[in-house]
Design a protein around this motif. Structure first.
Motif, PDB file in Angstrom:
ATOM      1  N   ALA A  81     -14.079  58.119 -10.502  1.00 34.77           N
ATOM      2  CA  ALA A  81     -14.319  56.861  -9.803  1.00 34.77           C
ATOM      3  C   ALA A  81     -15.804  56.636  -9.547  1.00 34.77           C
ATOM      4  CB  ALA A  81     -13.556  56.859  -8.483  1.00 34.77           C
ATOM      5  N   SER A  82     -16.153  55.373  -9.327  1.00 28.57           N
ATOM      6  CA  SER A  82     -17.545  55.036  -9.031  1.00 28.57           C
ATOM      7  C   SER A  82     -17.694  54.266  -7.726  1.00 28.57           C
ATOM      8  CB  SER A  82     -18.135  54.206 -10.182  1.00 28.57           C
ATOM      9  OG  SER A  82     -17.421  52.984 -10.348  1.00 28.57           O
ATOM     10  N   GLY A  83     -16.612  54.118  -6.976  1.00 28.92           N
ATOM     11  CA  GLY A  83     -16.657  53.338  -5.752  1.00 28.92           C
ATOM     12  C   GLY A  83     -17.235  54.091  -4.566  1.00 28.92           C
ATOM     13  N   ASP A  84     -17.587  53.339  -3.535  1.00 32.61           N
ATOM     14  CA  ASP A  84     -18.007  53.940  -2.262  1.00 32.61           C
ATOM     15  C   ASP A  84     -16.810  54.573  -1.564  1.00 32.61           C
ATOM     16  OD1 ASP A  84     -20.782  52.718  -2.275  1.00 32.61           O
ATOM     17  OD2 ASP A  84     -19.541  50.900  -2.293  1.00 32.61           O
ATOM     18  N   VAL A  85     -15.646  53.982  -1.801  1.00 32.52           N
ATOM     19  CA  VAL A  85     -14.394  54.442  -1.211  1.00 32.52           C
ATOM     20  C   VAL A  85     -13.421  54.727  -2.337  1.00 32.52           C
ATOM     21  CG1 VAL A  85     -12.363  53.690   0.125  1.00 32.52           C
ATOM     22  CG2 VAL A  85     -14.683  53.232   0.984  1.00 32.52           C
ATOM     23  N   VAL A  86     -12.631  55.793  -2.189  1.00 37.11           N
ATOM     24  CA  VAL A  86     -11.567  56.089  -3.145  1.00 37.11           C
ATOM     25  C   VAL A  86     -10.240  55.995  -2.400  1.00 37.11           C
ATOM     26  CG1 VAL A  86     -11.806  58.593  -2.812  1.00 37.11           C
ATOM     27  CG2 VAL A  86     -10.665  57.719  -4.850  1.00 37.11           C
ATOM     28  N   ALA A  87      -9.339  55.160  -2.922  1.00 39.95           N
ATOM     29  CA  ALA A  87      -8.029  54.938  -2.310  1.00 39.95           C
ATOM     30  C   ALA A  87      -6.950  55.414  -3.271  1.00 39.95           C
ATOM     31  CB  ALA A  87      -7.838  53.456  -1.978  1.00 39.95           C
ATOM     32  N   PHE A  88      -5.781  55.722  -2.719  1.00 37.58           N
ATOM     33  CA  PHE A  88      -4.695  56.261  -3.531  1.00 37.58           C
ATOM     34  C   PHE A  88      -3.422  55.453  -3.318  1.00 37.58           C
ATOM     35  CE2 PHE A  88      -7.654  59.655  -2.601  1.00 37.58           C
ATOM     36  CZ  PHE A  88      -7.876  60.196  -3.863  1.00 37.58           C
ATOM     37  N   ILE A 161      -3.656  55.719   1.501  1.00 38.63           N
ATOM     38  CA  ILE A 161      -4.714  56.436   2.205  1.00 38.63           C
ATOM     39  C   ILE A 161      -5.993  56.320   1.382  1.00 38.63           C
ATOM     40  CG2 ILE A 161      -4.362  58.725   1.120  1.00 38.63           C
ATOM     41  CD1 ILE A 161      -4.662  59.907   3.995  1.00 38.63           C
ATOM     42  N   SER A 162      -7.122  56.337   2.075  1.00 37.40           N
ATOM     43  CA  SER A 162      -8.411  56.225   1.383  1.00 37.40           C
ATOM     44  C   SER A 162      -9.461  57.026   2.138  1.00 37.40           C
ATOM     45  CB  SER A 162      -8.842  54.751   1.283  1.00 37.40           C
ATOM     46  OG  SER A 162      -9.130  54.219   2.580  1.00 37.40           O
ATOM     47  N   PHE A 163     -10.542  57.338   1.422  1.00 32.62           N
ATOM     48  CA  PHE A 163     -11.624  58.140   1.984  1.00 32.62           C
ATOM     49  C   PHE A 163     -12.956  57.623   1.449  1.00 32.62           C
ATOM     50  CE2 PHE A 163      -7.891  60.744   1.377  1.00 32.62           C
ATOM     51  CZ  PHE A 163      -7.762  61.462   2.563  1.00 32.62           C
ATOM     52  N   ARG A 164     -14.006  57.787   2.245  1.00 34.10           N
ATOM     53  CA  ARG A 164     -15.336  57.622   1.660  1.00 34.10           C
ATOM     54  C   ARG A 164     -15.444  58.659   0.546  1.00 34.10           C
ATOM     55  NH1 ARG A 164     -18.675  54.098   4.285  1.00 34.10           N
ATOM     56  NH2 ARG A 164     -18.071  53.551   6.415  1.00 34.10           N
ATOM     57  N   ARG A 165     -15.835  58.208  -0.624  1.00 36.09           N
ATOM     58  CA  ARG A 165     -15.770  59.086  -1.792  1.00 36.09           C
ATOM     59  C   ARG A 165     -16.663  60.307  -1.623  1.00 36.09           C
ATOM     60  NH1 ARG A 165     -18.632  59.199  -6.742  1.00 36.09           N
ATOM     61  NH2 ARG A 165     -17.447  60.283  -8.387  1.00 36.09           N
ATOM     62  N   ASP A 166     -17.830  60.139  -1.033  1.00 32.16           N
ATOM     63  CA  ASP A 166     -18.714  61.300  -0.878  1.00 32.16           C
ATOM     64  C   ASP A 166     -18.088  62.339   0.054  1.00 32.16           C
ATOM     65  OD1 ASP A 166     -18.977  59.749   1.411  1.00 32.16           O
ATOM     66  OD2 ASP A 166     -21.171  59.758   1.438  1.00 32.16           O
ATOM     67  N   ALA A 167     -17.370  61.897   1.092  1.00 32.34           N
ATOM     68  CA  ALA A 167     -16.702  62.837   1.990  1.00 32.34           C
ATOM     69  C   ALA A 167     -15.548  63.531   1.272  1.00 32.34           C
ATOM     70  CB  ALA A 167     -16.192  62.115   3.233  1.00 32.34           C
TER      71      ALA A 167
END
Length: 305
Positions: A81-88, A161-167
């Motif tokens: 992924a390339s987003g700021d946030v990754v969701a599932f 659920i989603s997370f800041r991708r860097d975290a």
């Protein structure tokens, strides 16, 4: 804020459901959404997905070399992924068109490190009259008593659920051994374990946004009483295992059990008596039965773990 939605699939039999899930992601009102499809080692499914979606902007399609399971597939999707946030989201679910926009609002308005929403039922074969809403979690739907409104919770369902991708990447994503420890494939709780680590590392849980809805298809086999009883047993087992693996994971279950026994069950009995309602009586009995079976699974988990 760019959001990458990871959607994993593997079965040709589920392709129509996958397509509906994928199209719901592509129809989001938020204007910066990337769809990341991970096919878990099934070449014919990959070829079909690539043929239908592979040439479209904003879509990444990947196939694992072999079947590695859902959690490893999700981790791979987050890496791609390339987003700021990754969701599932799962391939048997359909997102409301404002799903991503409402999750984004949680990040922007509440400085969340993770956010999730509500799972609502899509009863494919009709709603079973005996199933109390307190036990909708058995079929992957947000249950009565989960939360009183928006705010921080331990975790939401893995299909919303989603997370800041860097975290997420900093935490190394989901633990792929959840579901396979001690050779037992019935262990559930990948999002529980990850969110416990998230809380320890970042001091935050998941910001719950009830208006960020995803509909989960509840197929006919999931409304079979024996399937639900089996599910209840192994969910009890998993809850005990999670307490062993993640010592600070049991508080929400304990609070819910208190509501179940001392508020919800008495209310159902009262309505059944004063109604009277055969459905309310049936659901009150089912509530006790499911609670007992979860308890048996928990005891079995205490012995095994």
């Amino acid at each position: 804020m760019k959001v990458s939605v990871v959607l994993c699939t593997y079965s040709m039999d589920a392709y129509d459901d996958f397509r509906e899930a994928a199209d719901s992601v592509l129809a989001q009102t938020h204007d910066d959404v990337e769809l990341v499809v991970v096919v878990d080692g099934t070449e014919p499914v990959y070829e079909r997905v690539r043929g239908e979606y592979g040439d479209r902007d904003g879509i990444v399609v990947h196939c694992n070399d072999e079947n590695v399971g859902l959690l490893r597939s999700r981790n791979r999707g987050a890496e791609l992924a390339s987003g700021d946030v990754v969701a599932f989201i799962d391939d048997d679910a359909v997102a409301d068109e404002a799903w991503v926009a409402r999750l984004v609002d949680a990040y922007e308005s509440h400085d969340a490190v993770a956010a999730g929403g509500k799972m609502v039922p899509a009863w494919v074969a009709g709603k079973p009259a005996y199933l109390p809403s307190e036990f909708y979690w058995l079929v992957g739907v947000t249950h009565r008593g989960f939360a009183d409104g928006p705010g921080e919770v331990r975790n939401t369902f893995g299909s919303n659920i989603s997370f800041r991708r860097d975290a997420f990447l900093d935490l190394d994503g989901f633990d792929p051994d959840i579901g396979g420890r001690k050779g037992d494939k019935n262990l559930q709780g990948g999002e529980t374990e990850l969110c416990a680590r998230l809380g320890r590392e970042y001091g935050q849980g998941v910001y719950y946004v009830p208006d960020a809805e995803v509909a989960h298809k509840v197929f006919e086999y999931r409304t079979d009483p024996m399937w639900l009883l089996n599910r209840a047993f192994w969910q009890g087992y998993s809850k005990r295992a999670m307490e062993t693996l993640v010592p600070d994971s049991g508080d929400e279950e304990s609070a819910f059990l208190g509501k179940l026994l001392f508020r919800f069950f008495p209310n159902r009995v009262k309505r059944a008596v004063t109604g009277p309602s055969a459905t309310q009586a049936l659901q009150a009995v089912a509530l006790l039965v499911f609670t007992g079976v979860v308890g048996l699974g928990y005891v079995y988990g205490a012995w095994k773990w």
